[in-house]
Design a protein around this motif. Structure first.
Motif, short mmCIF file in Angstrom:
data_model
loop_
_atom_site.label_atom_id
_atom_site.label_comp_id
_atom_site.label_asym_id
_atom_site.label_seq_id
_atom_site.Cartn_x
_atom_site.Cartn_y
_atom_site.Cartn_z
N VAL A 1 0.85 -1.20 0.00
CA VAL A 1 0.00 0.00 0.00
C VAL A 1 0.88 1.25 0.00
O VAL A 1 1.74 1.41 0.87
N ALA A 2 0.69 2.12 -0.98
CA ALA A 2 1.36 3.41 -1.00
C ALA A 2 0.50 4.40 -0.21
O ALA A 2 -0.72 4.45 -0.40
N VAL A 3 1.13 5.15 0.68
CA VAL A 3 0.40 6.06 1.56
C VAL A 3 0.96 7.47 1.41
O VAL A 3 2.14 7.70 1.66
N LEU A 4 0.11 8.40 0.98
CA LEU A 4 0.49 9.81 0.97
C LEU A 4 0.02 10.40 2.28
O LEU A 4 -1.17 10.63 2.50
N ALA A 5 0.95 10.60 3.21
CA ALA A 5 0.61 11.03 4.56
C ALA A 5 0.03 12.44 4.56
O ALA A 5 0.33 13.24 3.66
N PRO A 6 -0.79 12.77 5.57
CA PRO A 6 -1.35 14.11 5.65
C PRO A 6 -0.26 15.18 5.69
O PRO A 6 0.80 14.98 6.28
N GLN A 7 -0.53 16.32 5.06
CA GLN A 7 0.47 17.38 5.01
C GLN A 7 0.53 18.19 6.29
O GLN A 7 1.60 18.64 6.71
N GLU A 8 -0.60 18.38 6.95
CA GLU A 8 -0.64 19.27 8.11
C GLU A 8 -0.42 18.54 9.43
O GLU A 8 0.22 19.07 10.33
N SER A 9 -0.96 17.35 9.57
CA SER A 9 -0.83 16.60 10.82
C SER A 9 0.36 15.65 10.68
O SER A 9 0.23 14.52 10.24
N SER A 10 1.54 16.15 11.08
CA SER A 10 2.79 15.47 10.76
C SER A 10 3.04 14.19 11.55
O SER A 10 3.87 13.38 11.16
N PHE A 11 2.33 13.99 12.67
CA PHE A 11 2.59 12.81 13.49
C PHE A 11 1.31 12.05 13.79
O PHE A 11 1.20 10.87 13.45
N LEU A 12 0.30 12.69 14.35
CA LEU A 12 -0.96 12.01 14.62
C LEU A 12 -1.62 11.55 13.33
O LEU A 12 -2.09 10.41 13.21
N GLY A 13 -1.65 12.43 12.34
CA GLY A 13 -2.22 12.05 11.05
C GLY A 13 -1.43 10.96 10.37
O GLY A 13 -1.99 10.03 9.78
N LEU A 14 -0.10 11.04 10.47
CA LEU A 14 0.76 10.02 9.88
C LEU A 14 0.47 8.65 10.47
O LEU A 14 0.27 7.67 9.74
N VAL A 15 0.45 8.55 11.79
CA VAL A 15 0.20 7.27 12.45
C VAL A 15 -1.22 6.78 12.16
O VAL A 15 -1.46 5.58 12.01
N SER A 16 -2.16 7.70 12.05
CA SER A 16 -3.56 7.33 11.80
C SER A 16 -3.76 6.70 10.43
O SER A 16 -4.71 5.94 10.23
N VAL A 17 -2.88 7.02 9.46
CA VAL A 17 -3.00 6.39 8.14
C VAL A 17 -2.06 5.20 7.99
O VAL A 17 -2.33 4.29 7.19
N LEU A 18 -0.96 5.18 8.74
CA LEU A 18 0.01 4.09 8.61
C LEU A 18 -0.35 2.86 9.45
O LEU A 18 -0.31 1.73 8.95
N ALA A 19 -0.72 3.07 10.72
CA ALA A 19 -0.94 1.94 11.63
C ALA A 19 -2.01 0.97 11.12
O ALA A 19 -1.80 -0.25 11.18
N PRO A 20 -3.16 1.43 10.62
CA PRO A 20 -4.17 0.46 10.15
C PRO A 20 -3.71 -0.34 8.94
O PRO A 20 -4.15 -1.48 8.74
N VAL A 21 -2.83 0.22 8.12
CA VAL A 21 -2.33 -0.50 6.95
C VAL A 21 -1.53 -1.72 7.39
O VAL A 21 -1.74 -2.84 6.91
#
Length: 291
Positions: A155-175
């Motif tokens: 899975v390729a994930v384009l992480a959120p631009q504004e939420s550099s840590f919480l948003g990142l983990v929120s899209v990465l961890a479920p993958v």
């Protein structure tokens, strides 16, 4: 003598890419300047190239069989270990989030706490998602008919631009909680928390290649990942402009990738199970009764 001691040179951190469990520089040798919310220089981050993206996909594909074949309980243990290590580096991440997002130290610490809690939350779901996504299906005949969820793949994930840590983990961890492997493009403006997260992943029990993190321009790397034939799905959360997201979605049709379209998200809200289910496939097995 005391004056000489007080004039020591600062040791600046060298940030690198992360794929295949290693920390290479970009093959192009390029870097770009990362500044805080006030415009003050923080560090030089590697500017990933098309070849870096290809190498990251190769690493993710190589790791997929072992990670998807691990028991859900084991994946949960590994994710929980990562949360333990994040807790131990809480102050570092609070500082990086404060600089990246222009928050006070207290607010940044609260974001880091929420991020660690989010990681633990997904760790707890690894051996439970199959119970809500699977089913024993009623059929008219002497058969068992069972549906079970399986990971989609790379899975390729384009992480959120504004939420550099919480948003990142929120899209990465479920993958990765559901057995997929990931190639992540970190926030272009604020990549440092993601690159520091890579250091935690590298020293945890997570197998090499399960998570691969690139920093740079999503507009440059994204199209290559979207069109890559060995990428099975793509999360467009950090794609930005709707036109860019549309172009990436079209590129993803080449091998019928699963696509998670960008949408407004409150990263502090309860995440629910939507992202856990986004990159799962359903396998249905028929088996005769009594055989």
């Amino acid at each position: 003598m005391s004056d000489a001691k007080s004039e020591r040179l600062s040791v600046f951190k060298t940030y690198k890419l992360f794929f295949g469990g290693k920390f290479p520089r970009s093959e192009s040798g390029r870097v770009y300047e990362v500044a805080d919310a006030k415009g003050k220089w923080l560090a030089n981050a590697p500017l990933a190239s098309r070849k870096d993206a290809r190498d990251a996909v190769v690493a993710a594909r190589k790791a997929f069989a072992g990670w998807s074949g691990a028991t859900a309980y084991n994946r949960g243990q590994i994710l929980y270990r990562i949360a333990e290590m994040l807790e131990g580096r809480r102050e570092q991440f609070a500082r990086e989030v404060a600089d990246a997002e222009g928050l006070s130290r207290a607010k940044a610490a609260a974001v880091v706490d929420a991020t660690i809690d989010r990681w633990v939350w997904y760790a707890g779901w690894t051996d439970k998602i199959g119970q809500i996504a699977g089913a024993a299906n009623p059929v008219a005949g002497p058969y068992f008919n069972l549906s079970t969820p399986e990971p989609t793949g790379v899975v390729a994930v384009l992480a959120p631009q504004e939420s550099s840590f919480l948003g990142l983990v929120s899209v990465l961890a479920p993958v990765i909680a559901t057995g997929n492997t990931a190639v992540v493009i970190a926030s272009e403006r604020a990549p440092l928390p993601a690159l520091s997260l890579a250091e935690v992943l590298a020293t945890s029990d997570l197998p090499a290649g399960v998570v691969n993190i690139l920093s740079g321009k999503a507009a440059e790397i994204g199209p290559h990942l979207a069109a890559h034939q060995d990428v099975n799905a793509i999360d467009l959360t950090g794609a930005g402009a709707s036109q860019t997201a549309k172009e990436l979605e079209i590129a993803a049709t080449g091998n019928l990738k699963r696509v998670l379209r960008p949408q407004p998200v409150d990263w502090a809200a309860d995440p629910g199970t939507e992202r856990l289910l986004a990159f799962l496939e359903t396998k249905t097995v028929w088996h005769p009764i009594g055989v």
